[in-house]
Motif scaffolding. Structure first.
Motif, mmCIF file in Angstrom:
data_model
loop_
_atom_site.group_PDB
_atom_site.id
_atom_site.type_symbol
_atom_site.label_atom_id
_atom_site.label_comp_id
_atom_site.label_asym_id
_atom_site.label_seq_id
_atom_site.Cartn_x
_atom_site.Cartn_y
_atom_site.Cartn_z
ATOM 1 N N MET A 298 -2.318 -13.422 19.755
ATOM 2 C CA MET A 298 -3.626 -12.811 19.632
ATOM 3 C C MET A 298 -3.743 -12.157 18.263
ATOM 4 O O MET A 298 -2.814 -11.529 17.786
ATOM 5 C CB MET A 298 -3.826 -11.785 20.732
ATOM 6 N N PHE A 299 -4.893 -12.300 17.641
ATOM 7 C CA PHE A 299 -5.137 -11.722 16.329
ATOM 8 C C PHE A 299 -5.192 -10.204 16.433
ATOM 9 O O PHE A 299 -5.827 -9.654 17.319
ATOM 10 C CB PHE A 299 -6.455 -12.258 15.765
ATOM 11 N N GLN A 300 -4.517 -9.535 15.535
ATOM 12 C CA GLN A 300 -4.516 -8.073 15.494
ATOM 13 C C GLN A 300 -5.150 -7.621 14.182
ATOM 14 O O GLN A 300 -4.584 -7.828 13.127
ATOM 15 C CB GLN A 300 -3.086 -7.524 15.582
ATOM 16 N N ALA A 301 -6.318 -7.020 14.240
ATOM 17 C CA ALA A 301 -6.996 -6.565 13.024
ATOM 18 C C ALA A 301 -6.627 -5.122 12.736
ATOM 19 O O ALA A 301 -6.479 -4.311 13.636
ATOM 20 C CB ALA A 301 -8.508 -6.678 13.194
ATOM 21 N N SER A 302 -6.494 -4.837 11.463
ATOM 22 C CA SER A 302 -6.285 -3.457 11.045
ATOM 23 C C SER A 302 -7.598 -2.706 11.233
ATOM 24 O O SER A 302 -8.669 -3.219 10.949
ATOM 25 C CB SER A 302 -5.880 -3.432 9.573
ATOM 26 N N LEU A 303 -7.502 -1.491 11.689
ATOM 27 C CA LEU A 303 -8.724 -0.711 11.886
ATOM 28 C C LEU A 303 -9.070 0.100 10.650
ATOM 29 O O LEU A 303 -9.760 1.094 10.723
ATOM 30 C CB LEU A 303 -8.560 0.201 13.104
ATOM 31 N N HIS B 280 -9.642 -6.680 19.759
ATOM 32 C CA HIS B 280 -9.346 -7.818 20.618
ATOM 33 C C HIS B 280 -10.590 -8.646 20.938
ATOM 34 O O HIS B 280 -11.229 -9.164 20.049
ATOM 35 C CB HIS B 280 -8.628 -7.362 21.879
ATOM 36 N N TYR B 281 -10.936 -8.776 22.217
ATOM 37 C CA TYR B 281 -12.045 -9.648 22.604
ATOM 38 C C TYR B 281 -13.387 -9.109 22.125
ATOM 39 O O TYR B 281 -14.301 -9.882 21.850
ATOM 40 C CB TYR B 281 -12.061 -9.854 24.116
ATOM 41 N N GLY B 282 -13.519 -7.808 22.006
ATOM 42 C CA GLY B 282 -14.748 -7.228 21.464
ATOM 43 C C GLY B 282 -14.943 -7.610 20.014
ATOM 44 O O GLY B 282 -16.057 -7.869 19.570
ATOM 45 N N LEU B 283 -13.837 -7.656 19.286
ATOM 46 C CA LEU B 283 -13.888 -8.060 17.884
ATOM 47 C C LEU B 283 -14.300 -9.525 17.773
ATOM 48 O O LEU B 283 -15.173 -9.878 16.992
ATOM 49 C CB LEU B 283 -12.527 -7.847 17.220
ATOM 50 N N ARG B 284 -13.690 -10.365 18.580
ATOM 51 C CA ARG B 284 -14.048 -11.797 18.583
ATOM 52 C C ARG B 284 -15.521 -11.993 18.917
ATOM 53 O O ARG B 284 -16.232 -12.730 18.250
ATOM 54 C CB ARG B 284 -13.215 -12.548 19.611
ATOM 55 N N ALA B 285 -15.961 -11.337 19.963
ATOM 56 C CA ALA B 285 -17.356 -11.482 20.397
ATOM 57 C C ALA B 285 -18.321 -10.974 19.335
ATOM 58 O O ALA B 285 -19.364 -11.603 19.089
ATOM 59 C CB ALA B 285 -17.573 -10.742 21.711
ATOM 60 N N ALA C 86 -14.807 -6.739 10.764
ATOM 61 C CA ALA C 86 -13.393 -6.459 11.056
ATOM 62 C C ALA C 86 -12.711 -5.626 9.986
ATOM 63 O O ALA C 86 -11.591 -5.180 10.186
ATOM 64 C CB ALA C 86 -12.642 -7.779 11.233
ATOM 65 N N GLY C 87 -13.347 -5.434 8.849
ATOM 66 C CA GLY C 87 -12.703 -4.699 7.773
ATOM 67 C C GLY C 87 -11.833 -5.631 6.947
ATOM 68 O O GLY C 87 -12.051 -6.834 6.902
ATOM 69 N N SER C 88 -10.836 -5.074 6.345
ATOM 70 C CA SER C 88 -9.959 -5.836 5.459
ATOM 71 C C SER C 88 -8.950 -6.632 6.280
ATOM 72 O O SER C 88 -7.900 -6.131 6.663
ATOM 73 C CB SER C 88 -9.242 -4.882 4.513
ATOM 74 N N VAL C 89 -9.288 -7.882 6.569
ATOM 75 C CA VAL C 89 -8.413 -8.766 7.337
ATOM 76 C C VAL C 89 -8.241 -10.069 6.558
ATOM 77 O O VAL C 89 -9.118 -10.461 5.799
ATOM 78 C CB VAL C 89 -8.976 -9.081 8.742
ATOM 79 N N PRO C 90 -7.121 -10.756 6.745
ATOM 80 C CA PRO C 90 -6.968 -12.049 6.090
ATOM 81 C C PRO C 90 -7.905 -13.091 6.710
ATOM 82 O O PRO C 90 -8.002 -13.195 7.930
ATOM 83 C CB PRO C 90 -5.510 -12.426 6.345
ATOM 84 N N VAL C 91 -8.608 -13.805 5.851
ATOM 85 C CA VAL C 91 -9.520 -14.863 6.294
ATOM 86 C C VAL C 91 -9.142 -16.128 5.542
ATOM 87 O O VAL C 91 -9.123 -16.143 4.315
ATOM 88 C CB VAL C 91 -10.992 -14.491 6.008
ATOM 89 N N TRP C 92 -8.815 -17.168 6.281
ATOM 90 C CA TRP C 92 -8.469 -18.454 5.678
ATOM 91 C C TRP C 92 -9.643 -19.399 5.826
ATOM 92 O O TRP C 92 -10.243 -19.503 6.895
ATOM 93 C CB TRP C 92 -7.244 -19.055 6.339
#
Length: 80
Positions: free
Chosen positions: A1-6, A14-19, A67-73
């Motif tokens: 599961m993807f874990q985003a930095s807050l 989690h699922y709220g972030l995805r949605a 999501a803030g500063s997260v890696p995006v490919w």
């Protein structure tokens, strides 16, 4: 599961972030005209599909805004 930095964004998890990300992309005027696929990998959020470069940039911007500063490919391609 993807874990985003807050460290940024509004703090969805989690699922709220995805949605939240999927809904923002689906209702965006530019992005809604294309089929954009997202994969939430443990290392990053991956943008996939056959979309123009400006759409891929817009998706990336939406993800970072939420999501803030997260890696995006970016694994998109465009034959145009």
């Amino acid at each position: 599961m993807f874990q985003a930095s807050l460290g940024g964004g509004f703090g969805a998890q989690h699922y709220g972030l995805r949605a939240s990300i999927k809904a923002a992309i689906a209702y965006d005027e530019l992005c809604s005209q294309h089929k954009i696929e997202l994969a939430f990998e443990p290392q990053a959020i991956v943008i996939m599909g056959r979309v123009p470069p400006e759409v891929a940039r817009r998706v990336r911007r939406i993800i970072v805004e939420i999501a803030g500063s997260v890696p995006v490919w970016d694994r998109t391609f465009w034959l145009g």
